[in-house]
Design a protein around this motif. Structure first.
Motif, PDB file in Angstrom:
ATOM      1  N   PHE A  29       0.809  -1.183   0.132  1.00 46.65           N
ATOM      2  CA  PHE A  29      -0.169   0.078  -0.098  1.00 46.65           C
ATOM      3  C   PHE A  29       0.783   1.360  -0.138  1.00 46.65           C
ATOM      4  O   PHE A  29       0.386   2.252   0.036  1.00 46.65           O
ATOM      5  N   CYS A  30       2.200   1.042   0.064  1.00 54.10           N
ATOM      6  CA  CYS A  30       3.154   2.200   0.009  1.00 54.10           C
ATOM      7  C   CYS A  30       3.311   2.656  -1.640  1.00 54.10           C
ATOM      8  O   CYS A  30       2.814   3.420  -1.969  1.00 54.10           O
ATOM      9  N   ASN A  31       4.271   1.788  -2.138  1.00 57.85           N
ATOM     10  CA  ASN A  31       4.584   2.162  -3.430  1.00 57.85           C
ATOM     11  C   ASN A  31       3.304   1.715  -4.498  1.00 57.85           C
ATOM     12  O   ASN A  31       3.309   2.464  -5.634  1.00 57.85           O
ATOM     13  N   GLY A  32       2.848   0.750  -3.958  1.00 58.52           N
ATOM     14  CA  GLY A  32       1.772   0.077  -4.870  1.00 58.52           C
ATOM     15  C   GLY A  32       0.237   0.534  -4.427  1.00 58.52           C
ATOM     16  O   GLY A  32      -0.566   0.196  -4.867  1.00 58.52           O
ATOM     17  N   GLY A  33       0.453   1.837  -3.941  1.00 59.24           N
ATOM     18  CA  GLY A  33      -1.030   2.485  -3.536  1.00 59.24           C
ATOM     19  C   GLY A  33      -1.870   2.656  -4.543  1.00 59.24           C
ATOM     20  O   GLY A  33      -3.284   2.625  -4.191  1.00 59.24           O
ATOM     21  N   LYS A  34      -1.566   2.805  -5.662  1.00 56.65           N
ATOM     22  CA  LYS A  34      -2.723   3.225  -6.776  1.00 56.65           C
ATOM     23  C   LYS A  34      -3.326   2.002  -7.318  1.00 56.65           C
ATOM     24  O   LYS A  34      -4.462   2.050  -8.320  1.00 56.65           O
ATOM     25  N   GLU A  39      -7.175  -5.626  -7.893  1.00 53.02           N
ATOM     26  CA  GLU A  39      -6.044  -5.671  -8.852  1.00 53.02           C
ATOM     27  C   GLU A  39      -4.863  -6.406  -8.026  1.00 53.02           C
ATOM     28  O   GLU A  39      -4.085  -7.401  -8.371  1.00 53.02           O
ATOM     29  N   ALA A  40      -4.637  -6.057  -6.592  1.00 50.64           N
ATOM     30  CA  ALA A  40      -3.567  -6.320  -5.924  1.00 50.64           C
ATOM     31  C   ALA A  40      -3.741  -7.923  -5.457  1.00 50.64           C
ATOM     32  O   ALA A  40      -2.755  -8.634  -5.250  1.00 50.64           O
ATOM     33  N   THR A  41      -5.045  -8.148  -4.970  1.00 45.71           N
ATOM     34  CA  THR A  41      -5.253  -9.511  -4.421  1.00 45.71           C
ATOM     35  C   THR A  41      -5.261 -10.435  -5.784  1.00 45.71           C
ATOM     36  O   THR A  41      -4.557 -11.728  -5.785  1.00 45.71           O
ATOM     37  N   ALA A  42      -5.557 -10.203  -6.918  1.00 44.41           N
ATOM     38  CA  ALA A  42      -5.492 -10.885  -8.205  1.00 44.41           C
ATOM     39  C   ALA A  42      -4.036 -11.459  -8.400  1.00 44.41           C
ATOM     40  O   ALA A  42      -3.626 -12.704  -8.753  1.00 44.41           O
ATOM     41  N   TYR A  43      -3.029 -10.159  -8.395  1.00 49.77           N
ATOM     42  CA  TYR A  43      -1.726 -10.611  -8.838  1.00 49.77           C
ATOM     43  C   TYR A  43      -1.189 -11.479  -7.865  1.00 49.77           C
ATOM     44  O   TYR A  43      -0.255 -12.265  -8.008  1.00 49.77           O
ATOM     45  N   ASN A 209       3.955   9.097   1.052  1.00 45.93           N
ATOM     46  CA  ASN A 209       3.410   8.841  -0.251  1.00 45.93           C
ATOM     47  C   ASN A 209       2.007   9.279  -0.528  1.00 45.93           C
ATOM     48  O   ASN A 209       1.391   9.857  -1.467  1.00 45.93           O
ATOM     49  N   ASN A 210       1.041   8.547   0.331  1.00 48.43           N
ATOM     50  CA  ASN A 210      -0.161   8.655   0.010  1.00 48.43           C
ATOM     51  C   ASN A 210      -1.055   9.731   0.751  1.00 48.43           C
ATOM     52  O   ASN A 210      -2.150  10.066   0.471  1.00 48.43           O
ATOM     53  N   LEU A 211      -0.448  10.378   1.763  1.00 49.90           N
ATOM     54  CA  LEU A 211      -1.082  11.613   2.387  1.00 49.90           C
ATOM     55  C   LEU A 211      -0.217  12.887   2.016  1.00 49.90           C
ATOM     56  O   LEU A 211      -0.691  13.853   1.434  1.00 49.90           O
TER      57      LEU A 211
END
Length: 222
Positions: A29-34, A39-43, A209-211
Motif C-alpha cells: 500500500f506504499c509504492n503500490g498504493g494506486k 488488482e493487488a489480490t489478483a496478482y 506517499n499517500n497523504l
C-alpha cells in the motif's frame, strides 16, 4: 463504498486498521498504493472478497488520529518523532543483533548470512533520505512552497521504492523471517525487531506517499 475497486492507498487513508490488514497479506500500500484491492489480490492470488470483508468490518470503528485530515505541519511532526527518530534507534540495534546471530550461528544452514551488512547499507541510505527530508523538503512544505517541492517529492518517492526493495531483500535473507527450530533468544529478538521495522517503514512510507506527498502533487496547502 465498493472496497474491491478502491486503490490501496485510499483504503489505507480512509479505513482505520486497514494498513494492518495489508501488512498481514503483504499487499504493497506504499509504492503500490494506486492499485485497486481487486488488482493487488489478483496478482497475489488472494481471496479478494474475504479481504474486502475484513476491511468493511473495520469501517466505522474509532481511530486515535485521522492523519488524512491533519494539517501538514502536524503530520510532519508525527513523521519526525514517530518514524525518523525511531528508525535511528531501531536500525543500530538490529545491526548489532544480526552481527551476533551471524557470528554465533555461521555454520547453521538457515543463518541469515549477509544480513548485518545489508542492514548497515539500508541504515546509511535511510539516514541520507531522512536528512534530505528534514533539511530540504519538509521546510519547503512548511513554508507553503508546494510547487517547488514537487521535484524533491518525486525523488523521495523514488527512494521509497528503494527502501521497499531493501525490505524485500531482508525477507529473502531470512526466508520471510522464518525462525529455525531451537532458535536462540537473540535470533528470536532479531526477527521480531525486523518484523517491527518492516511494519514501521511501510507505515512511514504510506503517510508520506499517500497523504503528505499527495497534497504536494495536488498543490494542496497546509
Amino acid at each position: 463504498m465498493n472496497t474491491l475497486d478502491q486503490p490501496l492507498g485510499q483504503l489505507a487513508r480512509q479505513i482505520p486498521g486497514a494498513t494492518a490488514v495489508f501488512f498481514a497479506y503483504r499487499l504493497d500500500f506504499c509504492n503500490g498504493g494506486k492499485q485497486t484491492l481487486r488488482e493487488a489480490t489478483a496478482y497475489k492470488a488472494l481471496d479478494a472478497e474475504a479481504i474486502a470483508a475484513e476491511l468493511d468490518a473495520l469501517i466505522g470503528q474509532p481511530e486515535t488520529e485521522n492523519w488524512d485530515r491533519a494539517p501538514s505541519g502536524a503530520l510532519i511532526e508525527h513523521i519526525l518523532t514517530r518514524y525518523h527518530e525511531y528508525h535511528r534507534q531501531q536500525l543500530p540495534q538490529l545491526i548489532h543483533l544480526a552481527a551476533r546471530v551471524e557470528s554465533v550461528h555461521r555454520g547453521h544452514p538457515e543463518c541469515p548470512a549477509g544480513l548485518a551488512d545489508h542492514l548497515e547499507q539500508m541504515f546509511a541510505e535511510l539516514e541520507r533520505h531522512m536528512q534530505k527530508e528534514e533539511e530540504i523538503l519538509f521546510p519547503m512544505i512548511m513554508r507553503g512552497m508546494s510547487a517547488m517541492a514537487r521535484a524533491p517529492v518525486a525523488m523521495m518517492r523514488h527512494e521509497h521504492h528503494d527502501h521497499v526493495q531493501a525490505l524485500q531483500q531482508i525477507n529473502k535473507l531470512t526466508r520471510n523471517l522464518t525462525l529455525p527450530n531451537g532458535a536462540c533468544n537473540t535470533w528470536y529478538a532479531l526477527y521480531l525487531g525486523l518484523a517491527t521495522l518492516e511494519r514501521d517503514l511501510e507505515e512511514h512510507i504510506h503517510l508520506e506517499n499517500n497523504l503528505l506527498f499527495e497534497r504536494i502533487d495536488g498543490l494542496g496547502g497546509l
